[in-house]
Scaffold this motif. Structure first.
Motif, PDB file in Angstrom:
ATOM      1  N   LEU A  46      55.127   6.608  16.909  1.00 46.18           N
ATOM      2  CA  LEU A  46      55.196   6.220  15.500  1.00 46.18           C
ATOM      3  C   LEU A  46      56.627   6.244  14.971  1.00 46.18           C
ATOM      4  N   GLN A  47      57.451   7.142  15.498  1.00 45.00           N
ATOM      5  CA  GLN A  47      58.828   7.248  15.010  1.00 45.00           C
ATOM      6  C   GLN A  47      59.666   6.036  15.367  1.00 45.00           C
ATOM      7  N   ASP A  48      59.153   5.193  16.267  1.00 40.91           N
ATOM      8  CA  ASP A  48      59.867   3.957  16.600  1.00 40.91           C
ATOM      9  C   ASP A  48      59.679   2.881  15.535  1.00 40.91           C
ATOM     10  N   ASP A  49      58.764   3.104  14.603  1.00 41.36           N
ATOM     11  CA  ASP A  49      58.453   2.112  13.567  1.00 41.36           C
ATOM     12  C   ASP A  49      59.402   2.281  12.387  1.00 41.36           C
ATOM     13  N   ASP A  50      60.087   1.216  11.988  1.00 39.27           N
ATOM     14  CA  ASP A  50      61.044   1.285  10.883  1.00 39.27           C
ATOM     15  C   ASP A  50      60.390   1.626   9.553  1.00 39.27           C
ATOM     16  N   ALA A  51      59.095   1.375   9.427  1.00 40.39           N
ATOM     17  CA  ALA A  51      58.402   1.658   8.169  1.00 40.39           C
ATOM     18  C   ALA A  51      58.087   3.143   8.006  1.00 40.39           C
ATOM     19  N   GLN A  70      47.738   0.642  16.472  1.00 41.89           N
ATOM     20  CA  GLN A  70      48.645  -0.126  17.336  1.00 41.89           C
ATOM     21  C   GLN A  70      49.429   0.805  18.259  1.00 41.89           C
ATOM     22  N   ALA A  71      49.875   1.946  17.698  1.00 44.65           N
ATOM     23  CA  ALA A  71      50.606   2.920  18.513  1.00 44.65           C
ATOM     24  C   ALA A  71      49.712   3.498  19.606  1.00 44.65           C
TER      25      ALA A  71
END
Length: 552
Positions: free
Chosen positions: A73-78, A12-13
């Protein structure tokens, strides 16, 4: 979060980077990519080499590519951290609440967890025992009974439609020798030198005389046939009973005789002739198997008009394919290496792809030690160690697990004492004990009245909890790989690693409250993890045909 879910996030990223024009991919985005657990846990929870795979296609060096992907990827809370190592490896740390959710997902899936659709649409015929109905099943059959049945289970779990097949070698001279041996034993005469010996022949002859009145009064030729058929029927039933006790299931018991009685050989010959690979020479009918890597051409029909055993092999393969099987897998013994090329040649001569439609797995020999000595002789069969005696000596669970634990193409020596020893050094005991311990914890929780009515996955933040969660998340991939590579031993080794991760977790993290302590959310979170682990261990043992004991 499973590795597959993290891989989906990475895709997705990548799609987002492509959509906003940050990265342009030559040939488009990949449909899937690999995410693995790094060997060194200090490098993160998961790692991917996608930057090294795709950097060149994007016109970037791998580290530049990795930096762009890491930023997205660092924008993803998971995801709590993304680090770039070496030439472009991306190491990823997953948030505890995202990682912890796998425990509830496993409980929700229950017995279905570990399954996948990686082989969906494949229809497989798995023939894993071929035996004469003239005596007890022996040590070689025992290895294939365990490995073949486990392979069928993992193939099914990976989405394939599998038919398990036993090929009954019920035609030929050995059947007449069997009948003559029973006849001689019943009449008190010496058994022919080239006949079948052992106590089981004497016992079977007595049984037939008792159950078939007048059999010894028949004319000699009719008598031999009557003994042969009565012995066949009873010996086959005994083999079936032994395999059922060994938890080995077959969907089809295929008779070699049926190929000839129903003109399966003639039908196959006509089909093969249409493909243009048959020819006549020296008054015999041949198949030109040398066109397809075989070392020599093979005779189908001898000059006297009799079909060869190879003709039965060819007819049997054609029969399987006409029954609708895409892939025909044969599990053969160590003395059948010469069959590989000739069976593949049959497939090619039938117009099939020998690299897809047929697979031949060759198993190696097994030695059994008892008291430090190799078991060579059977009490009943005289010259072989039988499946029934092995089960009596070692037990179904230890025998199945140990036979499934090693690659089938490697020679194997099993020690009865070691295989049945109740100690952590014994792999089957170690894994079964883990399941019993998990079941005990859940029983104790139930007795304390603890209800799993809430689950906060973020509380599973301890290092050992993370290790165990990541091990559980690997199970579907392990099963799919075991199926795709035809290697059920991978499931056994995975269970041992997971049992180790559980024991380390249990030693470091208190699951149940002490004494008068209040039940805290962390206790419930850990009990959820215990329940998930129990599910995975039970599912894995079931794939090997091994029981998951509640108490030990």
């Amino acid at each position: 979060m499973t590795p597959e879910q993290l891989a989906a996030k990475i895709l997705q990223a990548l799609a987002a980077l492509a959509d906003d024009g940050t990265i342009t991919f030559e040939g488009g985005l990949p449909r899937e990519l690999k995410v693995e657990r790094p060997k060194n846990p200090e490098h993160g929870d998961y790692a991917t080499n996608v930057a090294m795979q795709l950097g060149k296609r994007a016109g970037l060096n791998p580290r530049q590519f990795a930096e762009l992907l890491a930023g997205k990827l660092q924008d993803d809370d998971a995801i709590t951290a993304v680090e770039i190592a070496g030439p472009g490896f991306i190491n990823i740390r997953v948030a505890a609440d995202a990682q912890g959710k796998i425990a509830q997902a496993i409980l929700d899936a229950g017995p279905a967890y570990g399954g996948s659709d990686s082989l969906h649409g494949q229809t497989v015929n798995l023939e894993f025992i071929s035996a004469n109905p003239t005596g007890p099943l022996h040590l070689g059959h025992t290895r294939w009974a365990a490995v073949g049945d486990a392979l069928a289970r993992v193939l099914t779990a990976a989405g394939a439609k599998v038919s398990r097949e036993f090929y009954i070698n019920d035609r030929g001279a050995q059947m007449d020798k069997f009948g003559a041996s029973l006849q001689a034993a019943a009449l008190g005469e010496p058994i022919p030198e080239d006949g079948y010996h052992g106590e089981y022949i004497l016992d079977l002859a007595k049984q037939i005389v008792a159950e078939v009145p007048g059999i010894t009064e028949l004319p000699a030729d009719e008598q031999l046939i009557a003994f042969r058929e009565a012995g066949y029927e009873r010996q086959l039933k005994e083999q079936q009973a032994q395999l059922e006790h060994f938890r080995t299931k077959f969907d089809v018991w295929f008779s070699e005789r049926s190929l000839h009685e129903q003109d399966g050989v003639g039908h196959a010959i006509e089909k093969l002739r249409e493909q243009g690979h048959l020819y006549d020479a020296d008054d015999a009918l041949w198949m030109r198997t040398t066109d397809f890597t075989d070392d020599k051409d093979r005779v189908l029909i001898r000059s006297n008009g009799e079909p060869t055993y190879f003709a039965s092999d060819a007819a049997y393969y054609v029969n399987k394919r006409e029954r609708g099987f895409d892939v025909c897998i044969y599990l053969l013994g160590a003395d059948h290496h010469g069959y590989v090329n000739r069976l593949k040649a049959i497939a090619a001569c039938a117009g099939d792809d020998p690299e897809h439609n047929i697979e031949i797995l060759i198993g190696q020999l097994v030695k059994i030690l008892k008291g430090g000595e190799e078991m060579r002789l059977s009490k009943r069969a005289g010259t072989i160690v039988t499946l029934a005696e092995l089960v009596e000596e070692g037990g179904v669970d230890p025998l199945r697990y140990t036979l499934c634990r090693y690659p089938a193409d490697s020679p194997l020596t099993l020690d009865i004492e070691e295989m049945t020893r109740q100690a952590s050094e014994n792999p089957v005991y170690y894994v079964q004990y883990a399941h019993a311990r998990l079941a005990s914890i859940l029983r104790n929780a139930d007795e304390l009245g603890i209800k799993l009515d809430e689950f906060e996955p973020g509380l599973l933040s301890h290092e050992r909890e993370g290790d165990l969660l990541r091990a559980l998340a690997e199970f579907p991939r392990i099963v799919a790989t075991a199926a795709e590579l035809r290697e059920p031993h991978r499931v056994a080794r995975y269970l041992e690693d997971t049992a180790s991760a559980f024991h380390k977790f249990y030693d470091s993290c208190r699951v149940l409250p002490r004494g008068d302590e209040e039940v805290e959310p962390v206790h419930k979170a850990r009990l959820t993890l215990v329940g998930a682990t129990r599910t995975v261990v039970a599912n894995g043992l079931d794939l090997l045909g091994v029981s998951a004991p509640e108490r030990m």
